[in-house]
Design an enzyme around this catalytic site. Structure first.
Site, short mmCIF file in Angstrom:
data_model
loop_
_atom_site.label_atom_id
_atom_site.label_comp_id
_atom_site.label_asym_id
_atom_site.label_seq_id
_atom_site.Cartn_x
_atom_site.Cartn_y
_atom_site.Cartn_z
N LYS A 196 -22.21 0.72 -1.27
CA LYS A 196 -21.02 0.20 -1.91
C LYS A 196 -20.15 1.30 -2.50
O LYS A 196 -18.94 1.28 -2.41
CB LYS A 196 -21.40 -0.80 -3.00
N GLU A 210 -7.72 -6.14 6.60
CA GLU A 210 -8.87 -6.52 5.78
C GLU A 210 -9.79 -7.49 6.53
O GLU A 210 -11.01 -7.36 6.49
CB GLU A 210 -8.36 -7.13 4.46
N CYS A 254 -26.66 6.12 -3.45
CA CYS A 254 -27.89 6.33 -4.20
C CYS A 254 -27.72 5.74 -5.60
O CYS A 254 -26.72 5.98 -6.27
CB CYS A 254 -28.29 7.79 -4.30
N LYS A 262 -13.70 -6.55 7.38
CA LYS A 262 -14.80 -7.38 6.89
C LYS A 262 -15.69 -7.81 8.05
O LYS A 262 -16.91 -7.85 7.94
CB LYS A 262 -14.23 -8.58 6.15
N ARG A 269 -26.06 0.35 -3.91
CA ARG A 269 -25.61 1.73 -3.75
C ARG A 269 -26.29 2.44 -2.58
O ARG A 269 -25.87 3.54 -2.19
CB ARG A 269 -25.84 2.52 -5.04
N ASN A 300 -28.38 12.02 -6.81
CA ASN A 300 -27.32 11.31 -6.09
C ASN A 300 -26.23 12.33 -5.81
O ASN A 300 -25.78 13.01 -6.73
CB ASN A 300 -26.78 10.17 -6.96
N GLY A 301 -25.81 12.45 -4.56
CA GLY A 301 -24.75 13.40 -4.23
C GLY A 301 -25.19 14.32 -3.11
O GLY A 301 -26.14 14.03 -2.38
N HIS A 314 3.41 -2.71 22.08
CA HIS A 314 3.47 -1.26 22.27
C HIS A 314 2.11 -0.70 22.72
O HIS A 314 1.89 0.50 22.67
CB HIS A 314 3.93 -0.58 20.98
N GLU A 355 -17.84 -4.80 9.22
CA GLU A 355 -18.94 -4.36 8.36
C GLU A 355 -20.00 -5.43 8.13
O GLU A 355 -21.16 -5.10 7.93
CB GLU A 355 -18.44 -3.73 7.05
N TRP A 363 -29.33 6.29 -0.25
CA TRP A 363 -28.48 6.22 0.94
C TRP A 363 -28.59 7.61 1.57
O TRP A 363 -28.11 8.59 1.00
CB TRP A 363 -27.05 5.90 0.57
#
Ligand code: M6R
Length: 615
Positions: free
Chosen positions: A610, A484, A2, A488, A27, A102-103, A507, A491, A76
């Site tokens: 983000k 990484e 948010c 990437k 955000r 936000n939260g 294994h 997402e 969000w």
């Protein structure tokens, strides 16, 4: 998660709020909304599900009255789906009060029950609307928005940044924060609030960081800060060290493309002023200089890409400084009763400096006696302020939701820390340190060369647009790079991807290999003293024998991989600890190009935000 923006000043709130929200949209982008109080003290609002552009189109078609006071939000979703009704602002007091949040308000259920019993009608499924009705209730008692906010936050549990405006107090925006970010932009006859400085950096570069459990009241000519008990509080002023153009696309097709292109510069700026004449100068560590001498263990805490950077640091710090390093996901760390004492150096890594899981782990570590050093890319953020010392990476603002340039800057910051600890502990000679410093200084041009030579990545990505699964293998420093690369791809391109340590393959994961499975392999240098190169070449043969299509990322001149790889992407030569960092840009570019080939939004992938400011 948010984005929040607040403004008092001239009569152009709508423009300021939409501009701020555009910069904060990374955000969250499930819905957006604004509320504005006009010069006559009338409050109007608009909110729409979907990206900010949907709201902007709505406002173009049905403008609301502009005015000097306003708040804006980009969401969000947590409690309640991404609908118009659940979008913020939430109204109360017959539409005279507007609030954004936000939260997560953890005790919203009992508070809602209490308000319902008082006859309050709710129009959304959110936890946030509870706060709007509580502030309205307290305002009816106090006729003062700051005091109403203060009384409200005393009732709330959880994490929140709240901003509120009331038609009976035009020219005032009140904000409060606990475990969620809030900064003030100091203007001339106008003031701003934002989740981060990006909200207002095109108007002012003077900023105030609002501390934990503080309430701020902004008017056009004043800013006052109190704590949750109502006592005056200090807020630290700082100058934003980048300007608005740094957060613009500047002709690039996406922020992601721009930020990958900035990877060499991010590394260079992170080194700047910290390497001189073959030695390391980390003034950043002065606040913990005494205790650093005693450190006998390092624990790195971080999430996502930042945790993979932490793994890079483990290899470098252990090899150079001979101090044991553990790397732990921040959200696991504090729930396992970790053993900490004054000789433990906890290193938290966060691009945003606001990741709730990491912030909570930082607090836990300090409460249990460890010293905390943060590696952070964002000035004024919460995590550095909660830490004993901070190494700022200078990657510049990262706007695309997926992290790219910050990863390399974080890795380099950890390498600097490793060399600093090696200097302190006398585990490397000055010649050895100078050699590694020279390698780090040579990294930016080599990264640039890698990016310039990466045309093949684009071709490969387009060719693989229909691929359903990609595996990434690496060993030693190549292992976090493989992780990484896989993250990437997941997402950005929504493709199943896994990163493995190449030695782990036999294994279990080798069972995944079937004809046509695409596997990226980060090949160690043949010059690596640990002789990992032939082992990884053997791994390549094992998967090729089972039908995998192998794309090797190997150093220039490594001919041994040629017979076994379907494609070879070349990277310049560097020392074994540093060379795998050169494989990062091709993997970032591959994920971006493949997502682009699939027609996806690489800057704002689905379901993500983000800055993850909820646990
Ligand atoms: O802001 P932070 O570095 O603390 O963020 C940590 C992770 O949330 C972040 O790296 C995330 O994994 C990104 N989506 C990676 O691209």
């Amino acid at each position: 998660m948010c984005g929040i923006v607040g403004y008092v000043g001239s009569a152009r709130s709508t423009e300021v709020l939409l501009g701020g929200l555009r910069r904060l949209e990374y955000r969250g982008y499930d819905s957006a909304g604004i509320a504005v109080i006009d010069a006559d003290g009338a409050l109007s609002s608009a909110k729409k599900a979907g990206k900010l552009q949907v709201l902007a189109d709505e406002l173009a078609e049905h403008p609301i009255a502009d005015g000097p006071t306003g708040i804006g939000h980009t969401r969000w979703a947590t409690h309640g789906g991404p609908t118009d009704g659940n979008a913020h602002p939430h109204l109360a007091d017959g539409g005279r009060l507007a609030l954004i949040h936000n939260g997560i308000i953890e005790n919203f259920a009992p508070l809602k029950a209490e308000l319902l019993a008082e006859g309050v009608e709710f129009t959304s499924e959110t936890d946030s609307e509870v706060a709007a009705h509580l502030v309205a209730r307290e305002f009816r008692q106090t006729h003062d928005l700051t005091e109403a906010m203060r009384r409200t936050v005393a009732l709330l549990e959880g994490a929140f940044t709240l901003l509120a405006v009331h038609a009976d107090q035009p020219g005032v925006v009140v904000g409060a924060r606990r475990n969620s970010p809030l900064v003030v932009g100091l203007g001339d006859g106008e003031n701003f609030l934002g989740s981060d400085v990006a909200a207002f950096v095109s108007y002012t570069q003077r900023a105030l960081a609002i501390g934990q459990d503080q309430i701020v009241t902004i008017r056009p000519d004043s800013v006052s800060v109190i704590d949750f008990d109502g006592n005056p509080a200090d807020a630290s002023e700082f100058e934003v060290n980048w300007d608005a153009s740094a957060a613009e696309k500047g002709g690039w097709s996406s922020f992601m493309a721009k930020e990958i292109s900035e990877e060499p510069e991010a590394v260079q700026k992170t080194l700047l002023g910290r390497v001189h004449d073959g030695a390391i100068t980390l003034h950043d560590l002065e606040p913990i200089a005494d205790r650093l001498q005693q450190v006998d263990r390092v624990i790195v805490i971080a999430c996502g890409t930042a945790a993979y950077a932490g793994l890079l640091g483990k290899y470098a710090i252990e090899q150079w400084a001979r101090v044991p390093v553990e790397v732990e996901l921040a959200h696991e760390f504090r729930y396992r009763d970790p053993v900490l004492d004054g000789r433990t150096l906890v290193v938290s890594i966060s691009q945003s400096g606001e990741t709730m899981d990491t912030l909570m782990a930082v607090k836990y570590a300090r409460e249990h006696g460890a010293q905390v050093l943060s590696i952070c890319n964002t000035q004024g953020a919460t995590i550095p302020r909660e830490s004993d010392a901070v190494i700022y990476t200078h990657a510049g603002p990262e706007v695309a939701v997926a992290s790219t340039k910050a990863f390399l800057a974080q890795g380099v910051a950890l390498y600097l820390l490793g060399l600093h600890l090696a200097t302190l502990r006398g585990t490397l000679s000055s010649e050895e340190i100078a050699a590694q410093v020279a390698e780090l200084e040579a990294l930016p041009p080599k990264l640039q060369q890698t990016i310039d030579d990466a045309a093949d990545v684009t071709t490969l990505a387009r060719w693989m647009a229909d691929t359903r699964s990609v595996l990434f293998l690496g060993r030693h420093v190549g292992y976090p790079i493989a992780l990484e690369g896989a993250l990437k791809l997941k997402e950005l391109a929504y493709i199943h991807a896994e990163g493995f340590a190449a030695g782990e393959l036999k294994h279990g994961p080798i069972a995944l290999i079937e004809p046509g499975q695409i596997v990226f392999v980060i090949v160690p240098s043949p010059r690596d003293p640990r002789s990992l190169h032939p082992k990884v070449v053997s791994n390549i043969q094992e998967i090729r024998a089972r039908g995998a299509r192998v794309i090797a990322i190997a150093e220039e001149g490594d001919a041994a991989v040629l017979p076994f790889a379907d494609e070879v992407l070349r990277i310049p030569l560097a020392s074994p600890l540093i060379e795998p960092l050169l494989a990062v840009a091709p993997l970032h570019m591959f994920a971006m190009e493949l997502a682009t080939a699939k027609g996806l939004d690489v800057d704002q992938p689905r379901n993500l935000a983000k800055s993850v400011t909820v646990e």
